[in-house]
Design a protein around this motif. Structure first.
Motif, PDB file in Angstrom:
ATOM      1  N   THR B  42      60.100  24.428  48.666  1.00 27.83           N
ATOM      2  CA  THR B  42      60.233  25.655  47.832  1.00 27.83           C
ATOM      3  C   THR B  42      58.699  25.344  46.081  1.00 27.83           C
ATOM      4  N   ASP B 160      58.736  32.759  50.618  1.00 30.61           N
ATOM      5  CA  ASP B 160      59.745  31.726  50.271  1.00 30.61           C
ATOM      6  C   ASP B 160      61.092  32.313  51.193  1.00 30.61           C
ATOM      7  N   GLU B 161      60.825  31.756  52.407  1.00 29.88           N
ATOM      8  CA  GLU B 161      62.060  31.994  53.526  1.00 29.88           C
ATOM      9  C   GLU B 161      62.449  34.473  53.256  1.00 29.88           C
TER      10      GLU B 161
END
Ligand SMILES: Nc1ncnc2c1ncn2[C@@H]1O[C@H](COP(=O)(O)OP(=O)(O)OP(=O)(O)O)[C@@H](O)[C@H]1O
Ligand SMILES: [Mg+2]
Lengths: 246, 372, 252
Positions: B42, B160-161
């Motif tokens: 991240t 991000d995910e």
């Protein structure tokens, strides 16, 4: 104090707040306290009683109502609406409205505690409902599975878990009550509010501070002490939270 | 192209989240950052749009240092999808999607029209436009999050995910749609996940990161499976590497043999059938296998759902060897069903034929080196 | 008694006033004037301050300090201020009483507005704030377009709580010789005219309920449906929630 007069530029409004010799100085409140000790202690006691008892009565009434609202979805909105409406009514209006509604004498000594109890119920119903609502369904089912009866479960499982939320609500109620009770002093009820009444009436020509300052101090002290007591009580009832608090 | 050049991030408390990261994310491709929790994925991603400032090193997008623009202007040119969608709860779905166009001063009507178009592209029916995020499921929120990031048509996307909060079935759907969309749009994408399977499925290039913020390996998915660079990467990439690597192997054409069939909805002919017979529908799409003989459907009985064995998977001609192998292994008859691009039956293939193809590919790879 | 109260409330002289008395309409105007001034002033002070503290995360100790103010008895503060300020005004002016009253009312209204605004901004989902910056909003844009609209439910409950407290406390203005609906309560008490006193209570309660209802309506049309998820939430009871919010009680 003579030298006060020599300080240049001192705002004209403030000299009364500085130490002065005359009896009307704010700093003479200990003297006033000593002179009227038994009387003031009586008011303090009445004030304390009026601040605490309605909250306890309110809690006892709010527990079953809040429990109902937390366990039955249909009950929550109407109960929150009613308690919200009650809470909307100004305290002084409630004081004068309670006697005719209950058929009491217009200046009955019971009007203030009854009105404050109504107030506390209005506040605490929501707190209890939300506090009990925070107990998870799994916890409840686990307790039932262990073999608690509904009543046993309520007192040994649900209530203790809701204690922190209820404690916070009690703090609000108690502190608010100390201030509201003083208002009742202005319509002649016996409590620390009378100190303000006296200060006001004795200040018609020149300010007479001692009872006012004494009243403020005692009210704030009382509020802080009661607040602290509620906090301590809450901690005593939830020893397991110590670990978390660290 | 996004280039990380010796980028290090040390948080004020001393944690080194990213350590000397150097890599390039090529234009029009998907670069996946994958690694265990806390390895700095991240942090790496957020340094690109300056949500986090690096301690040292530089990041460039198309050779332009990201610090050459004020952060908010930079961010308007970069699509950003965050983990739990992070939709604005007080705005309708369509206004959420139109956020960046509104910021850029695009005409409201025009921005909303474009947002509506995007919603459709990410697979949300038009009537969702006027809803609020609280009225959407997790998967639907993720779609809106992707649409919002695409709204200003940014050349670069950071994700991000984005698919982590949904169940495996929905995730698979979202991934497939995402790949389809990327085929059309060709964005430069940096994608973060901790799921190695997702990385392998989506990535053109995979960066495996290790705790401490080191880049452990940067390679294509096939390479990663075939040649993990060290024990950490090998462990992270996990089991079944050989089998999963077949997912990237496209061998020579599958040697199919014609397969006799019966039609769904008809009856078993009076003379009976072979022990296992393939059932197809009116358009020649395989439906399942029918069992005849003593323990199967007797002659004259209906060929319906109750009679069908649907256990087998299908292999597509020109698809991966993994699918072909699986079609053989999952078929009750032992013969793998092969279809063409439209899903129509082409024939069946025998396990031996598939393993022969795999073996010949292995040899080619060992001698000729790998290519993805 | 209830019949006498109704009779008192039905008498047009009591509404319009006579040569010797001020009517309900006039006192209502005075009551509203004090209340509106106090609430608006408190909004002007509390709202920007709460937004600023919430947005920047600075000076948060101010918020916890505010809670101590709740322990001050309002009557006491009012009397103290009157006694200090009134002697400085001479002649036929009630400024010496109006100023202290307004100060007390503002003092009363600022904490709920300020702390609820702060709590509202604080409670904005960090992922939402993060997304706002990530989309390329500037600090002020995040504040106006995301944090403020998302704080509105809490800001409104603070505003409603403040309004109720101000309307209730404006009654005490009559205690320090000013006008307002409290006049009927204190005059009724002094003259032992209980129907008048009780009518005063009825009027104050009615005003409080109407004011809360009006604010509830404004809230309904100002706050995004995406936040209220209306249909399930009751519209009254905001004040209880606000007081609890101030005290840091979590509710579900
Ligand atoms: N603001 C911060 N202050 C201090 N340390 C931080 C901060 N943010 C992240 N870290 C630390 O930096 C490291 C990398 O964090 P990062 O969020 O980039 O991990 P990640 O790879 O995204 O993990 P995950 O898969 O769990 O999301 C972690 O050890 C984390 O604890
Ligand atoms: Mg992460």
């Amino acid at each position: 104090m003579a030298d006060v007069a020599y300080l240049p530029g001192l705002p004209r409004m403030l000299p009364a707040l500085l130490p002065a010799d005359d009896n009307s100085s704010p700093w003479r409140f200990p003297q006033y306290f000593a002179d009227h000790f038994s009387e003031v202690m009586g008011w303090l006691w009445a004030h304390t009683w009026l601040s605490v008892v309605p909250v306890i009565a309110g809690l006892i009434i709010a527990l079953p109502i809040g429990w109902l609202a937390s366990r039955h979805k249909w009950a929550y909105p109407p109960m929150m609406t009613v308690s919200g409406l009650l809470y909307t009514i100004p305290s002084i209006a409630l004081f004068v409205l309670v006697p005719p509604l209950l058929g009491l004498d217009p200046l009955s000594p019971l009007q203030v505690p009854i009105a404050l109890t109504v107030y506390s119920v209005a506040l605490l119903v929501r707190v209890v409902a939300d506090g009990l609502g925070s107990v998870s369904e799994e916890t409840l089912q686990a307790a039932t599975a262990i073999g608690y009866t509904p009543v046993g479960r309520f007192f040994t499982v649900e209530l203790p878990i809701a204690v922190p939320v209820i404690t916070a609500g009690l703090r609000v109620a108690v502190v608010a009550n100390v201030s509201i009770v003083a208002v009742a002093g202005t319509i002649g009820m016996v409590n620390l509010g009378l100190l303000f009444d006296q200060g006001f009436k004795l200040s018609t020509d020149t300010p007479y501070y001692p009872p006012i300052v004494l009243g403020l101090l005692l009210c704030v002290l009382l509020a802080l002490v009661l607040d602290l007591l509620v906090i301590l009580l809450g901690r005593m009832l939830t020893p397991w939270r110590k670990a978390v608090r660290s | 192209m996004i280039r990380f050049d010796h980028v290090t991030k040390r948080y004020p408390d001393g944690t080194v989240a990213v350590d000397g990261l150097t890599l390039e994310a090529p234009t029009g491709r998907i670069t996946v950052f994958v690694g265990p929790s806390g390895c700095g994925k991240t942090t790496s991603l957020r340094m690109v749009n300056r949500m986090i400032e690096p301690t040292s090193g530089t990041i460039t997008i198309d050779d332009r240092d990201v610090t050459s623009l004020p952060p908010h202007e930079l961010r308007r040119t970069i699509g950003y999808v965050i983990q739990h969608a992070g939709l604005f709860p007080h705005r309708t779905v369509i206004d959420n999607v139109a956020t960046v166009p509104f910021l850029l001063g695009t005409d409201k009507k025009q921005a909303r029209a474009r947002a509506a178009e995007l919603l459709e592209r990410v697979g949300l029916p038009a009537h969702f436009a006027r809803r609020y995020p609280a009225q959407l499921s997790g998967g639907q929120q993720q779609r809106v999050g992707v649409a919002r990031a695409l709204a200003a048509d940014p050349p670069v996307m950071l994700m991000d995910e984005p698919f982590s909060a949904v169940d495996p079935v929905v995730r698979e759907q979202l991934q497939d749609q995402f790949l389809q969309l990327q085929e059309e749009l060709g964005k430069t994408i940096v994608f973060v996940t901790h799921d190695i399977d997702e990385a392998i499925k989506l990535g053109d290039q995979i960066a495996v990161m290790a705790v401490g913020g080191h880049l452990a390996q940067l390679s294509s998915p096939a390479d990663l499976l075939a040649r993990p660079i060290d024990a950490f990467v090998a462990g992270f990439v996990g089991r079944d590497r050989g089998y999963r690597a077949l997912g990237f192997a496209r061998g020579a054409a599958l040697p199919t043999t014609p397969e006799p069939t019966v039609r769904f909805g008809e009856r078993v002919p009076p003379g009976g059938l072979e022990e296992w017979t393939l059932v197809v529908d009116d358009t020649d799409q395989p439906q399942g296998w029918l069992r005849s003989g003593p323990s199967g459907s007797p002659p004259g009985s209906p060929i319906d759902d109750a009679a069908l064995f649907r256990g087998g998977t299908l292999a597509t001609q020109g698809g991966s060897l993994r699918a072909a192998l699986d079609a053989c292994l999952s078929s009750p008859s032992g013969r793998g069903v092969v279809v063409d691009g439209d899903g129509r039956l082409e024939g069946t293939v025998h396990l031996d034929a598939v393993t022969d193809l795999i073996a010949s590919r292995e040899r080619a790879e060992v001698t000729g080196g790998a290519d993805g | 008694m209830i019949g006498n109260v109704l009779r008192w409330l039905n008498d047009p002289d009591n509404w319009n006033g006579t040569q010797f008395t001020t009517g309900i309409w006039a006192q209502l105007q005075t009551h509203l004037l004090y209340s509106v001034i106090a609430v608006l002033a408190a909004l002007v002070i509390g709202l920007p301050l709460g937004l600023a503290i919430g947005h920047t995360g600075r000076a948060t100790s101010l918020i916890s300090g505010l809670n101590a103010v709740r322990a001050l008895p309002t009557v006491g503060v009012l009397v103290l201020l009157v006694v200090i300020i009134a002697p400085h005004f001479h002649g036929r002016t009630s400024k010496g009483y109006i100023i202290p009253t307004l100060i007390v009312l503002i003092l009363l209204a600022v904490p709920p507005i300020l702390s609820n605004t702060y709590a509202g901004v604080q409670n904005v989902d960090p992922a939402v704030r993060d997304a706002a910056y990530g989309m390329g909003m500037t600090g002020p844009q995040v504040l106006w377009r995301v944090e403020l609209p998302n704080s509105l439910p809490l800001i409104f409950s603070g505003l409603r709580s403040a309004t109720l407290q101000v309307i209730a406390t404006a009654t005490i203005a009559a205690y320090v010789t000013l006008g307002g609906l409290g006049r009927f309560i204190y005059d009724g008490l002094a003259q032992q005219d209980y129907p008048q006193m009780i009518s005063g209570g009825v009027l104050v309660a009615a005003l409080a309920l109407i004011a809360d209802l009006v604010l509830a309506l404004v809230q309904r049309y100002t706050v995004s449906r995406g936040l209220t998820k209306r249909f399930s939430k009751s519209t009254v009871g905001g004040a209880v929630a606000a007081d609890l919010e101030e005290a840091g009680v979590e509710h579900t």
